[in-house]
Design a protein around this motif. Structure first.
Motif, short mmCIF file in Angstrom:
data_model
loop_
_atom_site.label_atom_id
_atom_site.label_comp_id
_atom_site.label_asym_id
_atom_site.label_seq_id
_atom_site.Cartn_x
_atom_site.Cartn_y
_atom_site.Cartn_z
N PHE A 188 1.13 -1.02 -0.41
CA PHE A 188 0.22 0.21 0.00
C PHE A 188 0.72 1.33 0.23
CE2 PHE A 188 -3.53 -2.91 1.67
CZ PHE A 188 -4.07 -2.31 0.91
N HIS A 207 -9.63 4.33 10.14
CA HIS A 207 -8.60 3.63 11.16
C HIS A 207 -7.42 3.13 11.06
CE1 HIS A 207 -8.70 0.60 14.59
NE2 HIS A 207 -7.95 1.42 14.86
N CYS A 208 -6.77 3.18 11.99
CA CYS A 208 -5.39 2.50 11.43
C CYS A 208 -4.90 2.11 12.33
CB CYS A 208 -3.97 3.27 10.28
SG CYS A 208 -2.56 2.08 9.88
N PRO A 210 -2.31 -0.36 13.60
CA PRO A 210 -0.98 -0.31 13.94
C PRO A 210 -0.59 1.28 13.47
CG PRO A 210 -0.99 -0.98 11.85
CD PRO A 210 -2.13 -0.82 12.43
N ILE A 212 0.10 4.14 11.63
CA ILE A 212 0.46 4.40 10.72
C ILE A 212 0.33 6.01 10.28
CG2 ILE A 212 1.72 3.83 8.80
CD1 ILE A 212 1.50 0.63 9.53
N ILE A 214 -0.82 6.97 7.58
CA ILE A 214 -1.03 6.54 6.32
C ILE A 214 -0.55 8.34 5.41
CG2 ILE A 214 -2.73 6.18 4.47
CD1 ILE A 214 -4.49 5.55 7.10
N LEU A 217 2.85 6.87 4.44
CA LEU A 217 3.23 4.79 3.67
C LEU A 217 3.45 5.00 1.85
CD1 LEU A 217 2.33 2.37 5.19
CD2 LEU A 217 0.29 2.82 3.11
N CYS A 223 3.51 -1.82 7.69
CA CYS A 223 1.34 -2.04 7.41
C CYS A 223 1.63 -2.96 7.70
CB CYS A 223 2.00 -1.24 6.02
SG CYS A 223 -0.04 -1.28 4.90
N HIS A 224 0.21 -3.19 8.43
CA HIS A 224 0.08 -4.91 8.54
C HIS A 224 -1.17 -4.82 6.90
CE1 HIS A 224 -0.22 -5.56 12.89
NE2 HIS A 224 1.25 -5.34 12.51
N MET A 225 -1.45 -4.36 6.40
CA MET A 225 -1.81 -4.49 4.77
C MET A 225 -3.56 -5.40 4.86
SD MET A 225 0.72 -4.96 2.39
CE MET A 225 0.28 -6.32 1.27
N GLY A 227 -6.02 -3.03 4.36
CA GLY A 227 -7.01 -2.71 2.90
C GLY A 227 -7.77 -1.50 3.41
N ARG A 228 -7.51 -0.80 4.77
CA ARG A 228 -9.09 -0.42 5.05
C ARG A 228 -8.73 1.30 4.69
NH1 ARG A 228 -8.19 -2.99 10.48
NH2 ARG A 228 -10.33 -2.74 11.26
N CYS A 229 -7.36 2.21 4.21
CA CYS A 229 -7.52 3.05 4.02
C CYS A 229 -7.18 3.21 1.75
CB CYS A 229 -5.92 2.89 4.62
SG CYS A 229 -4.28 2.33 3.89
#
Ligand code: SF4
Length: 457
Positions: A188, A207-208, A210, A212, A214, A217, A223-225, A227-229
């Motif tokens: 991402f 809402h991330c 971990p 981060i 964003i 990025l 990033c925990h991948m 996909g929210r962002c």
């Protein structure tokens, strides 16, 4: 072709954003599967010798955890980044869920944010796992994995409203995943220009978990991948990238020396010690020497297996018990291997940094070893898979060729990183030739250790 791939990866990212319910369902299914395989076998009897993976739940769980789960989670980091963390990891899911629904949201204390935890936790967990034979006994697996899950839930309960405080700071494999995922071909990324140019009205940042930034990025190591962002401000998307990008382009920005210690002392040194001690003649000689010395001095208590199974392996019903001397020798061997490899590599890379007058080079060039470290972890863990399948009568005549191929391939990959990094860091040809020569030599003991394990001992 390249644009087709780009579109497919982009769509995968947006699909992850728009199918949150499906991802939630996957998470809870993994949690259920994890608990069944972790808890039930721990209360069952040890399997008789004639049992098979498919006919006995204890053996099946052992094979799934250590034969498939762990090696392929390691491999997945190199293929899809930390997708495991964001979508599948039961500990992360439980910690986040507890935090979101019951969290006290207390201020995160400074000791939790200490950057050394990933290295210390990985080394101690690896050592403890060997002392209680976590690969062989379900109660040991329940103690280590279950204990870690309980700690993750507790941290989620105390800190961070829906955030993954455990995953970001304390998870024993967070640092390992952070390093390995730097080789992932997808990530991402945020386009800061598009972010600034966005005029679609005020939007609340996604809402991330971990935590981060964003907007900045550009890699997957933190990033925990999840996909929210994806798609946010038309600026964030999942993208294909070169597997070399994060290390060569951004590697010199990573200044966390603890990650370097984790790589050199832990993922290389301690891992080699943990995987080789059971086959090492040096370990046997060391133990025999100490045992003779103890007997000659009439000291017998260290030769008795009196420790409970949660301190040292103690399963007399399986003829498998460690005495105190065993525990001492395993500890010295594993930590000693960590110290020898970690200190040796540190001295070489610090010397290179001094020679080239580049203070950031120690952390930068160390990352060139990530492919070789990944190969070591994967081959070491799959040795357990192979052992279990061999008990079931499966013949792996091709195995050593595949191992040689993986080791040779990752060694060349590490050399390539070293070549690119040193090319960027040197001004004169003689500097490059000398430093690259020394870097190449530093790989020999690592490859040599795996060669001893798989081909000599
Ligand atoms: S940056 Fe945060 S929200 Fe975006 S995919 Fe990574 S972990 Fe999820």
């Amino acid at each position: 072709m390249a644009s087709l791939l780009k579109t497919a990866v982009y769509k995968l990212g947006t699909a992850m954003q728009s199918h949150r319910r499906a991802i939630q369902t996957i998470k809870w299914m993994v949690v259920g599967f994890y608990f069944v395989l972790l808890v039930i076998p721990a209360f069952m009897k040890l399997p008789p010798r004639q049992e098979h993976i498919l006919s006995n739940l204890v053996l099946f769980a052992q094979f799934v955890f250590w034969g498939i789960w762990w090696p392929f989670v390691i491999l997945s980091m190199l293929v899809v980044g930390r997708l495991w963390c964001g979508v599948f990891c039961p500990e992360g899911s439980l910690s986040e869920w507890t935090s979101e629904n019951f969290g006290k949201n207390k201020t995160i204390p400074r000791w939790i944010k200490w950057k050394g935890w990933p290295a210390v936790a990985f080394i101690l967990t690896t050592l403890y796992g060997q002392l209680i034979s976590v690969y062989d006994y379900a109660n040991a697996a329940l103690l280590i994995l279950g204990g870690s899950t309980l700690a993750a839930i507790l941290v989620g309960f105390l800190y961070g409203k829906g955030n993954r405080v455990w995953c970001r700071y304390l998870c024993p494999v967070n640092g390992v995943f952070n390093l390995l995922s730097r080789l992932s071909p997808i990530a991402f990324k945020s386009n800061t220009q598009k972010w600034s140019d966005y005029h679609g009205g005020h939007l609340v940042n996604p809402h991330c978990p971990p935590m981060i930034n964003i907007r900045q990025l550009h890699g997957v190591s933190a990033c925990h991948m999840c996909g929210r962002c994806a798609g946010f401000r038309d600026a964030v998307s999942l993208q294909p990238r070169s597997v070399n990008e994060e290390i060569i382009v951004y590697g010199n920005e990573k200044t966390n020396v603890w990650q370097t210690y984790l790589l050199l002392f832990g993922m290389i040194g301690v891992a080699i010690g943990a995987f080789t001690w059971t086959v090492s003649p040096w370990f046997v000689q060391f133990k025999q020497f100490l045992a003779s010395w103890l007997v000659n001095h009439d000291i017998y208590w260290p030769l008795n297996a009196t420790a409970p199974w949660w301190i040292l392996t103690n399963h007399p019903e399986n003829n498998d018990s460690f005495n105190w001397l065993d525990g001492f020798c395993v500890t010295v061997y594993i930590l000693g291997s960590g110290l020898v490899f970690g200190t040796g590599l540190t001295l070489i890379y610090k010397f290179l940094a001094k020679f080239l007058h580049r203070s950031d080079l120690y952390n930068y060039i160390s990352q060139a070893l990530i492919p070789l470290a990944a190969a070591g972890l994967f081959l070491g863990l799959t040795a357990t898979s192979v052992k279990l399948l061999q008990y079931d009568g499966i013949n792996f005549w091709w195995l050593n060729d595949v191992r040689a191929f993986i080791l040779a391939g990752t060694c060349i990959w590490s050399l390539y990183f070293g070549y690119k990094i040193l090319k960027k860091s040197t001004d004169y040809l003689y500097q490059f030739v000398l430093s690259f020569g020394l870097f190449s030599l530093s790989l020999i003991p690592i490859v040599g250790a795996w060669w001893l394990m798989f081909w000599v001992w």
